[in-house]
Structure formats: C-alpha cells, structure tokens
Design a protein around this motif. Structure first.
Motif, PDB file in Angstrom:
ATOM      1  N   HIS A  68       0.895  -0.917  -0.180  1.00  0.00           N
ATOM      2  CA  HIS A  68       0.199   0.291   0.241  1.00  0.00           C
ATOM      3  C   HIS A  68       0.817   1.399  -0.484  1.00  0.00           C
ATOM      4  N   LEU A  69       2.075   1.449   0.625  1.00  0.00           N
ATOM      5  CA  LEU A  69       2.588   2.393   1.097  1.00  0.00           C
ATOM      6  C   LEU A  69       3.643   2.949  -0.115  1.00  0.00           C
ATOM      7  N   ALA A  70       4.024   0.896  -1.067  1.00  0.00           N
ATOM      8  CA  ALA A  70       5.140   1.991  -1.934  1.00  0.00           C
ATOM      9  C   ALA A  70       3.796   2.361  -3.348  1.00  0.00           C
ATOM     10  N   SER A  71       2.806   1.497  -3.766  1.00  0.00           N
ATOM     11  CA  SER A  71       0.759   1.905  -4.015  1.00  0.00           C
ATOM     12  C   SER A  71       0.904   3.263  -4.216  1.00  0.00           C
ATOM     13  N   SER A  72       0.896   3.887  -2.777  1.00  0.00           N
ATOM     14  CA  SER A  72       0.366   5.174  -2.782  1.00  0.00           C
ATOM     15  C   SER A  72       1.769   6.715  -2.587  1.00  0.00           C
ATOM     16  N   THR A  73       2.778   5.732  -2.636  1.00  0.00           N
ATOM     17  CA  THR A  73       3.649   6.984  -3.196  1.00  0.00           C
ATOM     18  C   THR A  73       3.756   7.126  -4.946  1.00  0.00           C
ATOM     19  N   ALA A  74       4.001   6.122  -5.218  1.00  0.00           N
ATOM     20  CA  ALA A  74       4.083   5.754  -6.288  1.00  0.00           C
ATOM     21  C   ALA A  74       2.699   6.654  -6.838  1.00  0.00           C
ATOM     22  N   THR A  75       1.482   6.771  -6.901  1.00  0.00           N
ATOM     23  CA  THR A  75       0.976   7.411  -6.758  1.00  0.00           C
ATOM     24  C   THR A  75       0.567   9.275  -6.909  1.00  0.00           C
ATOM     25  N   ALA A  76       1.131   8.680  -5.978  1.00  0.00           N
ATOM     26  CA  ALA A  76       1.527  10.646  -5.629  1.00  0.00           C
ATOM     27  C   ALA A  76       2.767  11.390  -6.580  1.00  0.00           C
ATOM     28  N   ARG A  77       3.273  10.550  -6.843  1.00  0.00           N
ATOM     29  CA  ARG A  77       4.685  11.283  -7.680  1.00  0.00           C
ATOM     30  C   ARG A  77       4.269  10.360  -9.101  1.00  0.00           C
ATOM     31  N   GLY A  78       2.840  10.673  -9.070  1.00  0.00           N
ATOM     32  CA  GLY A  78       2.267  10.536 -10.748  1.00  0.00           C
ATOM     33  C   GLY A  78       3.392   9.079 -11.723  1.00  0.00           C
ATOM     34  N   LYS A  79       3.625   7.969 -10.671  1.00  0.00           N
ATOM     35  CA  LYS A  79       3.781   6.967 -11.373  1.00  0.00           C
ATOM     36  C   LYS A  79       2.676   5.899 -11.642  1.00  0.00           C
ATOM     37  N   ASN A  80       1.784   5.343 -12.354  1.00  0.00           N
ATOM     38  CA  ASN A  80       0.870   3.890 -12.444  1.00  0.00           C
ATOM     39  C   ASN A  80       1.190   2.908 -11.627  1.00  0.00           C
ATOM     40  N   SER A  81       2.383   2.326 -11.959  1.00  0.00           N
ATOM     41  CA  SER A  81       2.962   0.854 -11.092  1.00  0.00           C
ATOM     42  C   SER A  81       3.836   1.069 -10.515  1.00  0.00           C
TER      43      SER A  81
END
Length: 127
Positions: free
Chosen positions: A114-127
């Motif tokens: 979850h942490l990796a996904s939410s961090t990626a989303t915050a930085r504009g990365k979709n995966s």
C-alpha cells in the motif's frame, strides 16, 4: 466499560469494516471510504488495536483512488504499530498478543505494498 458494552462496540466496528469492504467490492468508493474512516475513528477511540489495524488497512486500500497522502498516512500508521509493540500499546495496553502476531504476519507485507502504491501515485507513476 462493561465487557458486554466492549463487545457491542467491537461488533459495531467489525460491522463498519465489513460495510466498507462490501462497498469497496461493489465499487461504491465514496461509501467504502466513509465506512472505513468511521471504523478507524471508532476503533481508535475505543482502544481496539486489531480492529484499528484492520480498519486502517481498509482505508489504505480504498482511499488510494482519492487521496494518496491519506493512503500513505494510513500505511505509515499500520507499519509503526506493527513494528513497535510499545506504540501498539498506546492504542490498547492489553492487546491480544497472539492475534497481534497473526495480524502482523499477514498485514505487514500488504501494508508495505500500500505504501509503495500510494507513494507511486503521489509521484505520478501508475505502477
């Protein structure tokens, strides 16, 4: 609080968590989020550690579409409580240790995801 009152509150929190998962399953995102937030609030207020961790997990799972920062904060809180028993005791001083260890065994890796996904989303990365 009497034991039966405590059980009633615990059952209410479990019902909120179940409602959140059901709404999430049906893709009713805003309803899932509302139930998850209420479950987090109630579990923490009532000092129910395992329910609090579970509710935070639901929140981290459902909120990521709306607020990556809220998902990140939920994940960080879970990790902090699972990595530090003393911190967990601030929520519930006499938490059930066997249930805590079991919850830790399945929830910790999931929460790092979850942490990796939410961090990626915050930085504009979709995966």
């Amino acid at each position: 609080m009497k034991n039966s009152d405590s059980e009633d509150v615990s059952n209410e929190v479990v019902m909120l968590i179940e409602q959140a998962w059901e709404h999430d399953r049906r893709l009713h995102d805003r309803s899932a989020l509302r139930f998850a937030r209420e479950a987090v609030r109630r579990a923490k207020t009532e000092g129910l550690l395992i329910s609090y961790l579970t509710a935070l997990d639901v929140l981290a799972s459902t909120v990521k579409e709306f607020s990556s920062s809220e998902a990140t904060q939920a994940a960080i809180e879970i990790i902090a409580l699972l990595e530090d028993e003393n911190r967990a005791r601030t929520i519930q001083p006499n938490f059930p240790e066997v249930e805590y260890e079991y919850t830790r065994s399945w929830l910790l890796a999931r929460t790092y995801h979850h942490l990796a996904s939410s961090t990626a989303t915050a930085r504009g990365k979709n995966s």
